[in-house]
Design a protein around this motif. Structure first.
Motif, mmCIF file in Angstrom:
data_model
loop_
_atom_site.group_PDB
_atom_site.id
_atom_site.type_symbol
_atom_site.label_atom_id
_atom_site.label_comp_id
_atom_site.label_asym_id
_atom_site.label_seq_id
_atom_site.Cartn_x
_atom_site.Cartn_y
_atom_site.Cartn_z
ATOM 1 N N CYS A 51 0.803 -1.234 0.000
ATOM 2 C CA CYS A 51 0.000 0.000 0.000
ATOM 3 C C CYS A 51 0.828 1.273 0.000
ATOM 4 C CB CYS A 51 -0.952 0.011 1.180
ATOM 5 S SG CYS A 51 -0.141 0.320 2.766
ATOM 6 N N GLN A 132 1.208 5.505 -8.837
ATOM 7 C CA GLN A 132 0.594 4.186 -8.733
ATOM 8 C C GLN A 132 1.236 3.299 -7.672
ATOM 9 O OE1 GLN A 132 0.721 2.493 -12.633
ATOM 10 N NE2 GLN A 132 2.874 1.945 -12.543
ATOM 11 N N LEU A 135 -1.443 3.244 -2.682
ATOM 12 C CA LEU A 135 -2.843 2.857 -2.803
ATOM 13 C C LEU A 135 -3.722 3.718 -1.913
ATOM 14 C CD1 LEU A 135 -2.599 -1.038 -2.759
ATOM 15 C CD2 LEU A 135 -2.664 0.488 -4.723
ATOM 16 N N ARG A 137 -8.109 4.237 -1.162
ATOM 17 C CA ARG A 137 -9.490 3.847 -1.452
ATOM 18 C C ARG A 137 -10.412 5.048 -1.574
ATOM 19 N NH1 ARG A 137 -11.423 -0.125 2.954
ATOM 20 N NH2 ARG A 137 -13.286 0.164 1.727
#
Length: 154
Positions: A51, A132, A135, A137
């Motif tokens: 992450c 990228q 991470l 959400r």
């Protein structure tokens, strides 16, 4: 018979200051920063490097601190989010609404700061490649991309 691994006293340069801490050979840099130095801006999320919420700078380059042992950081300059003050990317994140819940924001700021420092002429493809690795959400990454581009003068 098992051999007991002893703890060692090490010195780390963190945010421009030399800090002495006692670590086990298996202690990660993330553990040392959060639990021993109280630098909780570096987040403990996945624990396996997926992450990037634990990203810090090591000699100016983004590194996932959950994958680096504390003893490996000896002799290197470590910068956490607490060590970045009044840098353009922080203002850009605010002005471009490039944060949501805030959990991953410190690592995005660290990574974005490294990106604009290392690649001051970054194009969209380079920006996409760098972003990228983190991470999130909560966001579409567009606002973060716009913050980076603003700092780059694009």
């Amino acid at each position: 018979m098992f051999q007991v691994l002893s703890k060692s006293l090490i010195e780390l340069e963190v945010n421009g200051e030399i800090k002495s801490i006692v670590v086990r050979p298996a202690d990660t840099l993330l553990f040392a920063l959060r639990e021993q130095l109280g630098l909780t801006g570096t987040k403990d999320a996945c624990g396996n490097g997926d992450c990037a919420a634990c990203t810090v700078l090591v000699d100016g380059w983004p590194v996932k601190s959950c994958l680096m042992l504390a003893v490996e950081a000896v002799g290197h300059k470590i910068t956490t989010i607490e060590g970045l003050k009044d840098i353009p990317i922080q203002k850009a994140f605010l002005d471009k609404f490039a944060l949501q819940c805030g959990y991953c924001t410190p690592a995005f700021i660290i990574n974005s700061h490294a990106l604009v420092t290392i690649h001051p002429d970054a194009n969209d493809e380079v920006i996409k490649e760098w972003l990228q690795s983190n991470l999130c959400r909560c966001t579409s990454y567009e606002e973060i991309k716009e913050a980076v581009k603003w700092v780059l003068g694009q």
